[in-house]
Design an enzyme around this catalytic site. Structure first.
Site, short mmCIF file in Angstrom:
data_model
loop_
_atom_site.label_atom_id
_atom_site.label_comp_id
_atom_site.label_asym_id
_atom_site.label_seq_id
_atom_site.Cartn_x
_atom_site.Cartn_y
_atom_site.Cartn_z
CG ASN A 19 -15.14 106.64 12.97
OD1 ASN A 19 -15.61 105.52 12.83
ND2 ASN A 19 -15.79 107.74 12.59
CG MET A 95 -12.78 117.08 8.82
SD MET A 95 -13.50 115.69 7.91
CE MET A 95 -15.04 116.42 7.41
CG ASN A 112 -11.34 108.66 4.39
OD1 ASN A 112 -11.25 109.21 5.50
ND2 ASN A 112 -12.20 109.07 3.48
CG HIS A 114 -17.21 109.35 2.62
ND1 HIS A 114 -16.84 110.68 2.73
CD2 HIS A 114 -18.37 109.33 1.92
CE1 HIS A 114 -17.74 111.43 2.11
NE2 HIS A 114 -18.67 110.63 1.60
C1 GAR Z 1 -17.16 110.66 10.83
O1 GAR Z 1 -18.54 110.57 10.62
C2 GAR Z 1 -16.40 110.37 9.55
O2 GAR Z 1 -17.02 109.41 8.74
C3 GAR Z 1 -16.43 111.72 8.89
O3 GAR Z 1 -16.20 112.63 9.93
C4 GAR Z 1 -16.73 112.09 11.14
C5 GAR Z 1 -15.66 112.15 12.19
O4 GAR Z 1 -16.18 111.78 13.43
N1 GAR Z 1 -15.43 111.82 7.87
C6 GAR Z 1 -15.58 112.53 6.76
O5 GAR Z 1 -16.57 113.18 6.52
C7 GAR Z 1 -14.40 112.47 5.82
N2 GAR Z 1 -14.77 112.90 4.52
P1 GAR Z 1 -15.21 111.28 14.59
O6 GAR Z 1 -14.16 112.37 14.78
O7 GAR Z 1 -16.11 111.18 15.79
O8 GAR Z 1 -14.62 109.98 14.17
#
Ligand code: GAR
Length: 219
Positions: A19, A95, A112, A114
């Site tokens: 992201n 996290m 954020n 989600h």
């Molecule tokens: C993503 O899918 C994001 O939506 C999730 O962690 C992943 C991170 O991926 N976030 C959560 O679960 C927060 N509660 P990335 O490091 O490749 O962006």
């Protein structure tokens, strides 16, 4: 007339950083209203840190394990954010639960993403739980951060279909592809000043149709 200065954004990560990458890519467009000025991770070995470094973006690694309390960790984080003159925070797979103290510092200035259509499936393992519950539509949400976890005014959402034979991995990949679309979109709306928070709702004015996406059923 001078153009409005671009907002300085810190992307907070704990892992892969896909992201974060989508935000960096959007911010390369000259008319994008924000720049990714800092990538900060609470995990010193987060792969996203190396990616950001290679792209020439300032990085900071701050292990929460080196700080006795949550608030000590956050005060150290706040000092780094101040040093880099950050205007907006994008939590991008960060996290770590944040204390009300930190959230209040950044009220209305912290987003954020989600991996679910909030308010459904707050917390972890959202794709597994969506499959267990048999929902037909799943998705992702970008929202302003409030002290309550995975709550707060919603800026953008994307819906994806759940299809026969989906596993958490296939469904998660379909959701992630949409995360990469709505996060840059939501940041653009917020950084350009197009959004206004009214209670639990985010008013986006003329650009209202930009922030709800429905992905087509895969063939
Ligand atoms: C993503 O899918 C994001 O939506 C999730 O962690 C992943 C991170 O991926 N976030 C959560 O679960 C927060 N509660 P990335 O490091 O490749 O962006």
């Amino acid at each position: 007339m001078n153009a409005m200065p671009r907002k300085r954004v810190a992307a907070l990560i704990s892992g892969r950083g896909s992201n974060m990458l989508s935000l960096m890519a959007a911010a390369r467009q000259p008319d994008y209203p924000a720049e990714i000025a800092l990538v900060l991770s609470n995990k010193v070995d987060a792969p996203g840190l190396a990616t950001a470094r290679e792209a020439g973006i300032a990085t900071a690694a701050l292990s929460h394990k080196d700080h006795p309390t949550r608030e000590d960790f956050e005060r150290a984080m706040q000092a780094i954010l101040d040093e880099h003159k950050i205007d907006l925070i994008c939590l991008a797979g960060f996290m770590r639960l944040l204390t009300p103290w930190f959230v209040e510092q950044w009220q209305g200035r912290m987003l954020n993403i989600h991996p679910a259509l909030l308010p459904s499936f707050r917390g972890l393992h959202t794709h597994e739980r969506a499959l267990e519950d048999g929902v037909k539509i799943h998705g992702a949400t970008v929202h302003f951060v409030v002290p309550e976890m995975d709550a707060g005014p919603i800026v953008a959402q994307a819906a994806v279909p759940v299809v026969d034979g989906d596993t958490p991995a296939t469904l998660g990949a379909r959701v992630l592809a949409q995360e990469h679309v709505i996060y840059p979109l939501a940041l653009k709306l917020v950084a350009s000043g197009a959004t206004r928070i009214d209670g639990n709702r985010v008013i986006t004015g003329e650009q209202a149709s930009d922030h709800v996406l429905v992905a087509p059923t895969p063939v």
